[in-house]
Design an enzyme around this catalytic site. Structure first.
Site, PDB file in Angstrom:
ATOM      1  N   LYS A  18     -11.081  -4.821  -6.715  1.00 51.57           N
ATOM      2  CA  LYS A  18     -12.160  -3.837  -6.530  1.00 51.57           C
ATOM      3  C   LYS A  18     -12.272  -2.992  -7.797  1.00 51.57           C
ATOM      4  O   LYS A  18     -11.276  -2.477  -8.293  1.00 51.57           O
ATOM      5  CB  LYS A  18     -11.840  -2.935  -5.340  1.00 51.57           C
ATOM      6  CG  LYS A  18     -12.873  -1.814  -5.238  1.00 51.57           C
ATOM      7  CD  LYS A  18     -13.106  -1.283  -3.895  1.00 51.57           C
ATOM      8  CE  LYS A  18     -11.948  -0.678  -3.199  1.00 51.57           C
ATOM      9  NZ  LYS A  18     -12.298  -0.407  -1.810  1.00 51.57           N
ATOM     10  N   ASP A  33       0.864  -1.195   0.000  1.00 48.71           N
ATOM     11  CA  ASP A  33       0.000   0.000   0.000  1.00 48.71           C
ATOM     12  C   ASP A  33       0.896   1.238   0.000  1.00 48.71           C
ATOM     13  O   ASP A  33       2.044   1.193   0.474  1.00 48.71           O
ATOM     14  CB  ASP A  33      -0.910   0.022   1.233  1.00 48.71           C
ATOM     15  CG  ASP A  33      -2.126   0.933   1.029  1.00 48.71           C
ATOM     16  OD1 ASP A  33      -3.255   0.415   1.006  1.00 48.71           O
ATOM     17  OD2 ASP A  33      -1.941   2.164   0.885  1.00 48.71           O
TER      18      ASP A  33
HETATM   19  C1  SAM Z   1     -10.139   1.343  -0.195  1.00 48.43           C
HETATM   20  S1  SAM Z   1      -8.538   1.590   0.496  1.00 48.43           S
HETATM   21  C2  SAM Z   1      -8.208  -0.011   1.128  1.00 48.43           C
HETATM   22  C3  SAM Z   1      -7.213   0.042   2.222  1.00 48.43           C
HETATM   23  C4  SAM Z   1      -6.957  -1.268   2.972  1.00 48.43           C
HETATM   24  N1  SAM Z   1      -6.658  -2.345   2.067  1.00 48.43           N
HETATM   25  C5  SAM Z   1      -8.111  -1.608   3.858  1.00 48.43           C
HETATM   26  O1  SAM Z   1      -8.799  -2.590   3.638  1.00 48.43           O
HETATM   27  O2  SAM Z   1      -8.320  -0.865   4.824  1.00 48.43           O
HETATM   28  C6  SAM Z   1      -7.604   1.774  -0.949  1.00 48.43           C
HETATM   29  C7  SAM Z   1      -6.107   1.750  -0.714  1.00 48.43           C
HETATM   30  O3  SAM Z   1      -5.452   1.801  -1.985  1.00 48.43           O
HETATM   31  C8  SAM Z   1      -4.197   2.388  -1.750  1.00 48.43           C
HETATM   32  N2  SAM Z   1      -3.615   2.811  -3.019  1.00 48.43           N
HETATM   33  C9  SAM Z   1      -4.118   3.703  -3.885  1.00 48.43           C
HETATM   34  N3  SAM Z   1      -3.311   3.878  -4.937  1.00 48.43           N
HETATM   35  C10 SAM Z   1      -2.253   3.041  -4.722  1.00 48.43           C
HETATM   36  C11 SAM Z   1      -1.066   2.761  -5.462  1.00 48.43           C
HETATM   37  N4  SAM Z   1      -0.809   3.386  -6.618  1.00 48.43           N
HETATM   38  N5  SAM Z   1      -0.189   1.869  -4.969  1.00 48.43           N
HETATM   39  C12 SAM Z   1      -0.454   1.248  -3.776  1.00 48.43           C
HETATM   40  N6  SAM Z   1      -1.564   1.464  -3.024  1.00 48.43           N
HETATM   41  C13 SAM Z   1      -2.451   2.351  -3.510  1.00 48.43           C
HETATM   42  C14 SAM Z   1      -4.522   3.557  -0.818  1.00 48.43           C
HETATM   43  O4  SAM Z   1      -3.387   4.000  -0.128  1.00 48.43           O
HETATM   44  C15 SAM Z   1      -5.580   2.932   0.093  1.00 48.43           C
HETATM   45  O5  SAM Z   1      -5.009   2.473   1.292  1.00 48.43           O
END
Ligand code: SAM
Length: 137
Positions: free
Chosen positions: A93, A12
């Site tokens: 997702k 993440d």
């Molecule tokens: C809906 S949240 C889910 C967070 C975590 N998996 C949870 O269940 O609480 C979406 C996650 O995607 C991560 N994210 C977005 N773009 C990203 C990228 N380019 N590389 C890695 N993570 C990313 C964000 O930091 C965020 O934590």
């Protein structure tokens, strides 16, 4: 908690609370160097399951946001097709919107079985849903 029999890797942009036995990479999945870290941990072993719930911060511009979401999902599909074992699965997702049908097509191009899933934990009003691809073509 029971002992983990296998390898779990979590990635993440944001820091994550440590979970015993889970490898953690903090970084941007769009960057080559971050993908390289992930591949180093995978060590060429066939992966059973790839789960992506990545979602970018939304700007409010639906065209830009849609393109960012699709790009992340395309990268997850690309990683999955290169590293899953033949009968492995990808759960990603996605969001209902203009790009949804193209993502379903992308999944169908790469997986034998493709199913949409809206888990109970996902609010009815939210456009988020999940696509499951099982078995590489
Ligand atoms: C809906 S949240 C889910 C967070 C975590 N998996 C949870 O269940 O609480 C979406 C996650 O995607 C991560 N994210 C977005 N773009 C990203 C990228 N380019 N590389 C890695 N993570 C990313 C964000 O930091 C965020 O934590």
């Amino acid at each position: 908690m029971g002992e983990i029999n296998g390898t779990i890797i979590s990635l993440d942009l944001l820091p994550m609370e440590h979970i015993e036995g889970v490898h953690y990479i903090q970084g941007d999945f769009r960057e080559e160097s971050v993908l390289a870290q992930l591949e180093e941990l995978v060590q060429g072993r066939p992966v059973d399951l790839v789960v992506s719930d990545m979602a970018p911060n939304l700007s409010g511009n639906s065209t830009t946001d849609g393109a960012r979401v699709e790009h992340l999902i395309e990268l997850a599909v690309d990683f999955a097709t290169h590293h899953l074992r033949p009968e492995g699965a990808l759960v990603a997702k996605v969001f209902h919107g203009p790009g949804y049908d193209d993502l379903v097509k992308l999944f169908r191009n790469h997986f034998k079985l493709v199913k949409p899933l809206k888990p109970k934990s996902s609010r009815d009003k939210s456009s988020e849903t999940f696509l499951i691809g099982i078995g590489l073509k």
